[in-house]
Design a protein around this motif. Sequence first.
Motif, PDB file in Angstrom:
ATOM      1  N   GLY A 190      51.765  38.103  -3.373  1.00  0.00           N
ATOM      2  CA  GLY A 190      51.714  39.564  -3.419  1.00  0.00           C
ATOM      3  C   GLY A 190      52.613  40.063  -4.526  1.00  0.00           C
ATOM      4  N   ALA A 191      52.618  41.387  -4.714  1.00  0.00           N
ATOM      5  CA  ALA A 191      53.402  41.946  -5.817  1.00  0.00           C
ATOM      6  C   ALA A 191      54.900  41.724  -5.610  1.00  0.00           C
ATOM      7  CB  ALA A 191      53.101  43.435  -5.968  1.00  0.00           C
ATOM      8  N   THR A 192      55.326  41.666  -4.363  1.00  0.00           N
ATOM      9  CA  THR A 192      56.754  41.415  -4.129  1.00  0.00           C
ATOM     10  C   THR A 192      57.138  40.050  -4.692  1.00  0.00           C
ATOM     11  OG1 THR A 192      56.706  42.790  -2.151  1.00  0.00           O
ATOM     12  CG2 THR A 192      58.518  41.213  -2.324  1.00  0.00           C
ATOM     13  N   MET A 193      56.309  39.046  -4.414  1.00  0.00           N
ATOM     14  CA  MET A 193      56.593  37.707  -4.940  1.00  0.00           C
ATOM     15  C   MET A 193      56.404  37.660  -6.452  1.00  0.00           C
ATOM     16  SD  MET A 193      57.817  35.889  -2.681  1.00  0.00           S
ATOM     17  CE  MET A 193      57.728  34.228  -3.291  1.00  0.00           C
ATOM     18  N   PRO A 232      62.075  52.277  -9.537  1.00  0.00           N
ATOM     19  CA  PRO A 232      61.627  50.928  -9.145  1.00  0.00           C
ATOM     20  C   PRO A 232      61.050  50.906  -7.736  1.00  0.00           C
ATOM     21  CG  PRO A 232      64.013  51.084  -9.007  1.00  0.00           C
ATOM     22  CD  PRO A 232      63.543  52.380  -9.615  1.00  0.00           C
ATOM     23  N   HIS A 233      60.062  50.049  -7.539  1.00  0.00           N
ATOM     24  CA  HIS A 233      59.508  49.826  -6.201  1.00  0.00           C
ATOM     25  C   HIS A 233      60.566  49.122  -5.355  1.00  0.00           C
ATOM     26  CE1 HIS A 233      56.984  47.883  -3.085  1.00  0.00           C
ATOM     27  NE2 HIS A 233      56.314  49.023  -3.177  1.00  0.00           N
ATOM     28  N   SER A 234      60.522  49.385  -4.050  1.00  0.00           N
ATOM     29  CA  SER A 234      61.533  48.808  -3.155  1.00  0.00           C
ATOM     30  C   SER A 234      61.571  47.279  -3.240  1.00  0.00           C
ATOM     31  CB  SER A 234      61.244  49.241  -1.720  1.00  0.00           C
ATOM     32  OG  SER A 234      59.920  48.874  -1.378  1.00  0.00           O
ATOM     33  N   THR A 290      53.718  54.237 -10.202  1.00  0.00           N
ATOM     34  CA  THR A 290      54.659  54.356  -9.078  1.00  0.00           C
ATOM     35  C   THR A 290      53.875  54.671  -7.809  1.00  0.00           C
ATOM     36  OG1 THR A 290      54.951  56.692  -9.618  1.00  0.00           O
ATOM     37  CG2 THR A 290      56.562  55.145 -10.530  1.00  0.00           C
ATOM     38  N   VAL A 291      54.475  54.327  -6.680  1.00  0.00           N
ATOM     39  CA  VAL A 291      53.726  54.417  -5.426  1.00  0.00           C
ATOM     40  C   VAL A 291      53.411  55.868  -5.039  1.00  0.00           C
ATOM     41  CG1 VAL A 291      53.849  53.969  -2.955  1.00  0.00           C
ATOM     42  CG2 VAL A 291      54.603  52.257  -4.553  1.00  0.00           C
ATOM     43  N   ASN A 292      54.372  56.758  -5.192  1.00  0.00           N
ATOM     44  CA  ASN A 292      54.134  58.129  -4.710  1.00  0.00           C
ATOM     45  C   ASN A 292      53.161  58.908  -5.586  1.00  0.00           C
ATOM     46  OD1 ASN A 292      55.641  58.098  -2.402  1.00  0.00           O
ATOM     47  ND2 ASN A 292      57.432  59.137  -3.269  1.00  0.00           N
ATOM     48  N   VAL A 315      57.473  44.371 -16.261  1.00  0.00           N
ATOM     49  CA  VAL A 315      56.674  45.549 -15.881  1.00  0.00           C
ATOM     50  C   VAL A 315      56.041  45.320 -14.512  1.00  0.00           C
ATOM     51  CG1 VAL A 315      54.784  47.099 -16.486  1.00  0.00           C
ATOM     52  CG2 VAL A 315      56.181  46.104 -18.301  1.00  0.00           C
ATOM     53  N   ASP A 316      56.340  46.248 -13.610  1.00  0.00           N
ATOM     54  CA  ASP A 316      55.682  46.233 -12.292  1.00  0.00           C
ATOM     55  C   ASP A 316      54.411  47.080 -12.428  1.00  0.00           C
ATOM     56  OD1 ASP A 316      54.790  46.527  -9.719  1.00  0.00           O
ATOM     57  OD2 ASP A 316      56.720  47.140  -8.881  1.00  0.00           O
ATOM     58  N   ALA A 317      53.303  46.365 -12.597  1.00  0.00           N
ATOM     59  CA  ALA A 317      52.002  47.037 -12.756  1.00  0.00           C
ATOM     60  C   ALA A 317      51.120  46.663 -11.567  1.00  0.00           C
ATOM     61  CB  ALA A 317      51.359  46.609 -14.072  1.00  0.00           C
ATOM     62  N   VAL A 344      51.104  41.916 -11.230  1.00  0.00           N
ATOM     63  CA  VAL A 344      49.862  42.606 -10.849  1.00  0.00           C
ATOM     64  C   VAL A 344      49.427  42.097  -9.475  1.00  0.00           C
ATOM     65  CG1 VAL A 344      47.505  43.260 -11.465  1.00  0.00           C
ATOM     66  CG2 VAL A 344      49.110  42.638 -13.281  1.00  0.00           C
ATOM     67  N   ASP A 345      49.160  43.046  -8.592  1.00  0.00           N
ATOM     68  CA  ASP A 345      48.672  42.689  -7.263  1.00  0.00           C
ATOM     69  C   ASP A 345      47.154  42.587  -7.317  1.00  0.00           C
ATOM     70  OD1 ASP A 345      49.448  42.041  -4.734  1.00  0.00           O
ATOM     71  OD2 ASP A 345      50.348  43.979  -4.302  1.00  0.00           O
ATOM     72  N   LEU A 346      46.601  41.685  -6.551  1.00  0.00           N
ATOM     73  CA  LEU A 346      45.137  41.564  -6.519  1.00  0.00           C
ATOM     74  C   LEU A 346      44.569  42.015  -5.184  1.00  0.00           C
ATOM     75  CD1 LEU A 346      44.830  38.129  -8.340  1.00  0.00           C
ATOM     76  CD2 LEU A 346      44.742  40.424  -9.334  1.00  0.00           C
ATOM     77  N   HIS A 347      45.391  41.929  -4.117  1.00  0.00           N
ATOM     78  CA  HIS A 347      44.869  42.399  -2.828  1.00  0.00           C
ATOM     79  C   HIS A 347      44.881  43.924  -2.751  1.00  0.00           C
ATOM     80  CE1 HIS A 347      49.165  41.156  -1.339  1.00  0.00           C
ATOM     81  NE2 HIS A 347      49.199  42.407  -1.741  1.00  0.00           N
ATOM     82  N   LYS A 348      45.250  44.561  -3.832  1.00  0.00           N
ATOM     83  CA  LYS A 348      45.100  46.012  -3.903  1.00  0.00           C
ATOM     84  C   LYS A 348      43.753  46.301  -4.578  1.00  0.00           C
ATOM     85  CE  LYS A 348      49.983  47.375  -3.784  1.00  0.00           C
ATOM     86  NZ  LYS A 348      50.535  46.205  -3.102  1.00  0.00           N
ATOM     87  N   TRP A 349      43.761  46.517  -5.886  1.00  0.00           N
ATOM     88  CA  TRP A 349      42.554  47.092  -6.508  1.00  0.00           C
ATOM     89  C   TRP A 349      41.506  46.057  -6.939  1.00  0.00           C
ATOM     90  CZ3 TRP A 349      43.676  51.952 -10.002  1.00  0.00           C
ATOM     91  CH2 TRP A 349      42.753  52.947  -9.684  1.00  0.00           C
TER      92      TRP A 349
END
Length: 515
Positions: A190-193, A232-234, A290-292, A315-317, A344-349
């Motif tokens: 996931g993006a956290t990892m 930054p994301h948490s 950003t999340v919000n 870069v957190d994308a 980049v997260d894949l389980h999102k978009w």
Amino acid sequence: MNATPGPATPRVPALSNDLPGAEHARDLPEAGYARDPLGAEHAHDLPESGHARDPLGADRARVPELMEAVSAYAVRILDGLDDRPAARVPVRPEPAPLPGAGIGLERAMEVFATRWEPGFAAGPGPRYLGFVTGGATPAALAGDWLTGTLDQNPTSGLDSLAPDLERETVTWLRDLFGLPREHEGVFVSGATMSNLAGLAIAREWLGEVRGVSVAEEGTAALGPVTVLSGSPHSSVAKALSVLGLGRSAIRRVGVLPGREAVDVDLLARELERLDRLGGAPAIVVANAGTVNTVDFDDLRAIAALRERHPFWLHVDAAFGAFAALSAGHAHLVAGLGEADSVCVDLHKWLNVPYDSAVQFTRRRNLQVRVFRNAAAYLTPLGEDPDFVHLTPENSRRLRALPAWFTLAAYGREGHAEIVRRDIDLAAGLGERIAAMPAYRLLAPVRLNVVCFTLASTPDRIDEVADAVTGSGEAFLTTTVHDGVPALRAAFSNWRTTEADVDRVAKILAEAAPRP
Ligand SMILES: Cc1ncc(COP(=O)(O)O)c(C=O)c1O
């Protein structure tokens, strides 16, 4: 072996979407759930299956028909996704002790379908707009099923082509996001990892600059580290905690007025200040989505600062990288390829099932230093190191397969269509909300998230969230933006349509508290 094949057609559990919670499981006296939630006592009521004596042996004798039954059950779940409540208020079932002999797959499926599944959300459904949540395209889901079926461990290439499929998928993803060839990628959960892996490589780079190897000598050898970021994301703080750099390493840099994007002049000033304090290079975490409010840092301008100050640019994308697929929004991620590491997260978009993300970096040599895993029975590093030397995990599932399937099945165009449609739907909901007197937008809808609150009583926004969740029509998550309690509706599911936006707008109109 005592196994005797059971009836030709296994029972497919009934779907019980309208059961509000697991308490209904207790209304099934013949199953004996209250005393015996798994019904294990009753397993001997199925003499012809031989389950009571040897459930595993009995199942082994019926694998094809059992899998047909599981598939039929899964198909019914998929068919019901549109009508399934988007979210559930969890009601825990009675605890069940660990089964002794077990009840066999068929019965386990029935118990699951009664005791647990009614409490599960329509996470992959079209009106689950909480967090940033994708669904699973048909091809991605097929890839996921086959991942478990084939059960490959892509750690090393000693026994299988699986790692090469993963390499191909990473290359496709690099092309999808328009990253240059110097970026090499790996799959993580996931993006956290992905942020964690990127920052671990950044940490090793800091060591290289300071003449130490953190991988060998530990973080104590490194000395204090500064991580500069606007919003930054948490997960970045969590990663810094895990990496021994500490959450307090983050120094928040001011953002542009009314924005979540970093003020690049203020960032430059912070870098100058660090230079004056002794020239210890920093890590800069730039945010692409950003999340919000889905704001984007000016990546090009940030990357250009490296001409004056050395720093590692991560870069957190996580989901913002997908802006590259929309011609009207690709400018938001201009400069992404200049980063040293990218999440980049894949389980999102990308709409693959959990759990899947990718981590790119230009400095594979540093990545190997951090994650290499030496053992006599493993492959040596070589020119093209196996994945065992590249990520925090050793053994793991072939996470690339769902991504490979969905990219093969729908290609760049199919995925661009999902992204463009979600962007349009978010814009449409934004317009509808802006036109409702009860609400106000807290930011323009830049990409796929609508961030809004109650026009006159923002502190009552939780009531709206609860009413929406309780209706089952949609699921939105609460947040606080710039000190204001708010709701977010995030569009990243391949199934969502205009009709869903109509339903969400309607429930929001009904959910606004009366003054
Ligand atoms: C920008 C950003 N970074 C990181 C993450 C963490 O993602 P995950 O929960 O998949 O680890 C998210 C999740 O929403 C995110 O939006």
